[in-house]
Scaffold this motif. Structure first.
Motif, PDB file in Angstrom:
ATOM      1  N   THR A 149     -10.236  -4.560  20.813  1.00  0.00           N
ATOM      2  CA  THR A 149     -11.372  -3.812  20.249  1.00  0.00           C
ATOM      3  C   THR A 149     -12.123  -4.698  19.268  1.00  0.00           C
ATOM      4  OG1 THR A 149     -10.263  -2.943  18.268  1.00  0.00           O
ATOM      5  CG2 THR A 149      -9.916  -1.722  20.330  1.00  0.00           C
ATOM      6  N   GLY A 150     -13.147  -4.125  18.666  1.00  0.00           N
ATOM      7  CA  GLY A 150     -13.859  -4.813  17.590  1.00  0.00           C
ATOM      8  C   GLY A 150     -13.391  -4.362  16.224  1.00  0.00           C
ATOM      9  N   ALA A 151     -12.110  -3.996  16.114  1.00  0.00           N
ATOM     10  CA  ALA A 151     -11.567  -3.429  14.871  1.00  0.00           C
ATOM     11  C   ALA A 151     -11.555  -4.450  13.744  1.00  0.00           C
ATOM     12  CB  ALA A 151     -10.152  -2.911  15.098  1.00  0.00           C
ATOM     13  N   THR A 152     -11.845  -3.963  12.543  1.00  0.00           N
ATOM     14  CA  THR A 152     -11.589  -4.709  11.313  1.00  0.00           C
ATOM     15  C   THR A 152     -10.228  -4.264  10.808  1.00  0.00           C
ATOM     16  OG1 THR A 152     -13.938  -4.850  10.731  1.00  0.00           O
ATOM     17  CG2 THR A 152     -12.344  -5.116   8.933  1.00  0.00           C
ATOM     18  N   LEU A 153      -9.281  -5.184  10.757  1.00  0.00           N
ATOM     19  CA  LEU A 153      -7.941  -4.828  10.299  1.00  0.00           C
ATOM     20  C   LEU A 153      -7.888  -4.835   8.779  1.00  0.00           C
ATOM     21  CD1 LEU A 153      -5.537  -6.741  12.727  1.00  0.00           C
ATOM     22  CD2 LEU A 153      -6.726  -4.559  13.034  1.00  0.00           C
ATOM     23  N   VAL A 154      -7.265  -3.786   8.222  1.00  0.00           N
ATOM     24  CA  VAL A 154      -7.160  -3.658   6.769  1.00  0.00           C
ATOM     25  C   VAL A 154      -5.678  -3.441   6.419  1.00  0.00           C
ATOM     26  CG1 VAL A 154      -8.017  -2.500   4.704  1.00  0.00           C
ATOM     27  CG2 VAL A 154      -9.435  -2.564   6.773  1.00  0.00           C
ATOM     28  N   PRO A 155      -4.929  -4.528   6.255  1.00  0.00           N
ATOM     29  CA  PRO A 155      -3.524  -4.374   5.862  1.00  0.00           C
ATOM     30  C   PRO A 155      -3.421  -3.930   4.409  1.00  0.00           C
ATOM     31  CG  PRO A 155      -4.124  -6.695   5.937  1.00  0.00           C
ATOM     32  CD  PRO A 155      -5.317  -5.940   6.448  1.00  0.00           C
ATOM     33  N   VAL A 156      -2.497  -3.018   4.134  1.00  0.00           N
ATOM     34  CA  VAL A 156      -2.255  -2.574   2.766  1.00  0.00           C
ATOM     35  C   VAL A 156      -0.808  -2.915   2.410  1.00  0.00           C
ATOM     36  CG1 VAL A 156      -4.022  -0.779   2.843  1.00  0.00           C
ATOM     37  CG2 VAL A 156      -1.684  -0.213   3.514  1.00  0.00           C
ATOM     38  N   PRO A 157      -0.508  -3.106   1.131  1.00  0.00           N
ATOM     39  CA  PRO A 157       0.798  -3.656   0.754  1.00  0.00           C
ATOM     40  C   PRO A 157       1.954  -2.670   0.787  1.00  0.00           C
ATOM     41  CG  PRO A 157      -0.538  -3.297  -1.193  1.00  0.00           C
ATOM     42  CD  PRO A 157      -1.420  -3.024  -0.024  1.00  0.00           C
ATOM     43  N   PHE A 158       1.664  -1.373   0.780  1.00  0.00           N
ATOM     44  CA  PHE A 158       2.728  -0.373   0.715  1.00  0.00           C
ATOM     45  C   PHE A 158       2.403   0.787   1.643  1.00  0.00           C
ATOM     46  CE2 PHE A 158       2.606  -2.415  -3.490  1.00  0.00           C
ATOM     47  CZ  PHE A 158       3.907  -2.887  -3.571  1.00  0.00           C
ATOM     48  N   GLY A 159       3.324   1.714   1.725  1.00  0.00           N
ATOM     49  CA  GLY A 159       3.046   2.952   2.445  1.00  0.00           C
ATOM     50  C   GLY A 159       3.884   3.168   3.673  1.00  0.00           C
ATOM     51  N   GLY A 160       4.333   2.077   4.327  1.00  0.00           N
ATOM     52  CA  GLY A 160       5.120   2.273   5.530  1.00  0.00           C
ATOM     53  C   GLY A 160       4.314   2.981   6.600  1.00  0.00           C
ATOM     54  N   HIS A 161       5.005   3.808   7.373  1.00  0.00           N
ATOM     55  CA  HIS A 161       4.333   4.566   8.431  1.00  0.00           C
ATOM     56  C   HIS A 161       4.569   6.057   8.205  1.00  0.00           C
ATOM     57  CE1 HIS A 161       2.653   5.029  12.526  1.00  0.00           C
ATOM     58  NE2 HIS A 161       3.350   6.158  12.473  1.00  0.00           N
ATOM     59  N   PRO A 162       3.483   6.827   8.035  1.00  0.00           N
ATOM     60  CA  PRO A 162       2.089   6.401   8.025  1.00  0.00           C
ATOM     61  C   PRO A 162       1.667   5.937   6.631  1.00  0.00           C
ATOM     62  CG  PRO A 162       2.184   8.772   7.832  1.00  0.00           C
ATOM     63  CD  PRO A 162       3.623   8.307   7.926  1.00  0.00           C
ATOM     64  N   CYS A 163       0.603   5.153   6.582  1.00  0.00           N
ATOM     65  CA  CYS A 163       0.122   4.642   5.292  1.00  0.00           C
ATOM     66  C   CYS A 163      -0.873   5.586   4.630  1.00  0.00           C
ATOM     67  CB  CYS A 163      -0.517   3.267   5.466  1.00  0.00           C
ATOM     68  SG  CYS A 163      -2.042   3.273   6.457  1.00  0.00           S
ATOM     69  N   SER A 164      -1.136   6.728   5.257  1.00  0.00           N
ATOM     70  CA  SER A 164      -2.151   7.656   4.738  1.00  0.00           C
ATOM     71  C   SER A 164      -1.802   8.170   3.347  1.00  0.00           C
ATOM     72  CB  SER A 164      -2.340   8.829   5.697  1.00  0.00           C
ATOM     73  OG  SER A 164      -1.105   9.422   6.022  1.00  0.00           O
ATOM     74  N   PHE A 165      -0.494   8.389   3.075  1.00  0.00           N
ATOM     75  CA  PHE A 165      -0.108   8.900   1.758  1.00  0.00           C
ATOM     76  C   PHE A 165      -0.413   7.866   0.673  1.00  0.00           C
ATOM     77  CE2 PHE A 165       2.621  11.172   4.785  1.00  0.00           C
ATOM     78  CZ  PHE A 165       2.323  12.475   4.447  1.00  0.00           C
TER      79      PHE A 165
END
Length: 393
Positions: free
Chosen positions: A179-195
């Motif tokens: 895809t043309g996705a922009t990846l945005v890694p975050v340092p914490f959160g695990g799965h899912p990172c929404s919390f």
């Protein structure tokens, strides 16, 4: 204005319309309490009520099972969304299973951008990501509508947010490839990172900024840097790493800090209780496990851990009672029955212990531990029977 636009066997579609030029289409995440094949009750919808109050048109796609949106009803739902949202800028949004769908169906929904939280590329058995977390569902479902894998999302644009420390990073790289996705890694959160994202940046402004074209990645990371230390995430991770290194005292200290940052999160109380139990602080461990039970009484884990506290005190009446509570909540876990049987042996109730081990074998016939324990119980019962006859004679 709320309208139900579609209700089928697998999907339902609601819209909260305000004639705004931007429409947010949300997909629900996987629900561990739902089956992959048999429909259950429809959920409320991912992000329900989060965007309509901001003026956006809010389309909510709800699911009755964990079908990963691999259902022909998705084609009918997309057709309705395209008709009702015609002339608006469409943004798709979801997490986990919903994150997969937000990307996967963005071409079908004519989306300008997708916002995917912890999205998956593929979960079928033998998938390219080498991920076995959802193997059961991956074996049951026919992913005939995996448009990402089929190369039909190459022109799709959007953002994929994921925890950099874990298997989601592999899915993210595969998604970027297709895809043309922009990846945005975050340092914490695990799965899912929404919390984690909601505890730091907040999801409403995140989606609103991306939808309106004002999202700035540098500012996003600056906000995370500023706010993360006020959350439990870095201290929880530090506790885990210290425990792995054998530094239980420091692991406990970090766990206490994590709890102070978020004293309403059950898993933090369980982690603290486990560490205190390792340190021999039975009163502290008991208090932590009881707090966890108070937060979620129907979760068996804290009851099991509390049973270990009572067993360490040689209070096997209460140890048995806590294991029995755990079994009532999750009756088909063979290891729970094994542990119950062990506490019953220590209590001196060999007949009940025999029943517990037999139930464990019934649930998991190929297990090794329960038959060995059962043999030991029966040998002890036989020895006591012989001793009883000798005494009578």
């Amino acid at each position: 204005m709320h309208t139900n636009l579609f209700t089928g066997r697998d999907l339902a579609l609601d819209v909260y319309s305000s004639n705004h030029p931007i429409s947010i289409v949300t997909f629900e995440a996987r629900n561990k309490h739902l089956d992959a094949l048999k429909p259950g009750a429809f959920g409320p919808g991912f992000g329900k009520g989060r965007f309509a109050p901001q003026g956006f048109n809010e389309f909510i796609i709800r699911r009755s099972r964990n079908h990963w949106y691999q259902t022909s009803e998705m084609l009918a739902v997309a057709e309705i969304v395209n008709r009702v949202a015609a002339g608006t800028k469409v943004i798709t949004y979801g997490g986990n299973m919903g994150g997969f769908a937000a990307i996967n169906f963005s071409p079908l929904l004519r989306a300008s951008a997708f916002i995917a939280l912890s999205p998956l590329y593929d979960i079928q058995q033998g998938n390219e990501a080498g991920d076995t977390r959802w193997d059961g569902e991956g074996r049951l479902l026919d992913f005939q509508y995996n448009f990402i894998r089929a190369g039909e999302c190459r022109k799709s644009q959007g953002y994929a947010f994921f925890c950099a420390d874990g298997p989601d990073a592999i899915h993210a790289e595969l998604i970027r490839r297709e895809t043309g996705a922009t990846l945005v890694p975050v340092p914490f959160g695990g799965h899912p990172c929404s919390f984690y994202l909601n505890d730091t940046y907040k999801l409403k402004p995140l989606v609103s900024e991306i939808a309106s074209g004002s999202f700035d990645l540098d500012r996003f990371y600056a906000v995370l840097d500023q706010r993360t230390l006020d959350t439990h995430y870095p201290y929880e991770r530090a506790s885990i790493l210290q425990e792995r290194s054998g530094n239980i005292g420091e692991a406990t200290r970090q766990a206490r800090i994590a709890v102070s940052k978020n004293d309403g999160l059950k898993r933090l109380q369980v982690r603290l209780g486990n560490l205190l139990l390792k340190e021999g602080d039975l009163d502290g461990a008991e208090m932590a496990f009881k707090r966890a039970i108070g937060m979620r009484p129907v979760d068996p884990v804290a009851h099991i851990r509390l049973s270990y506290v009572y067993a360490a005190r040689r209070n096997f009446d209460d140890a048995v009672a806590e294991m029995e509570r755990a079994i009532l909540m999750d009756p088909i876990r063979a290891e729970y029955h094994v542990r119950l049987g062990e506490w019953l042996v220590r209590k001196g109730d060999l007949v009940a212990a025999e029943r517990a081990m037999m139930r464990a074998i019934e649930l998991k016939p190929d297990a090794v531990v329960a038959p060995v324990r059962l043999k030991a119980i029966r040998l002890k019962m036989g020895a006591l029977s012989i001793l009883g006859r000798l005494r009578r004679n």
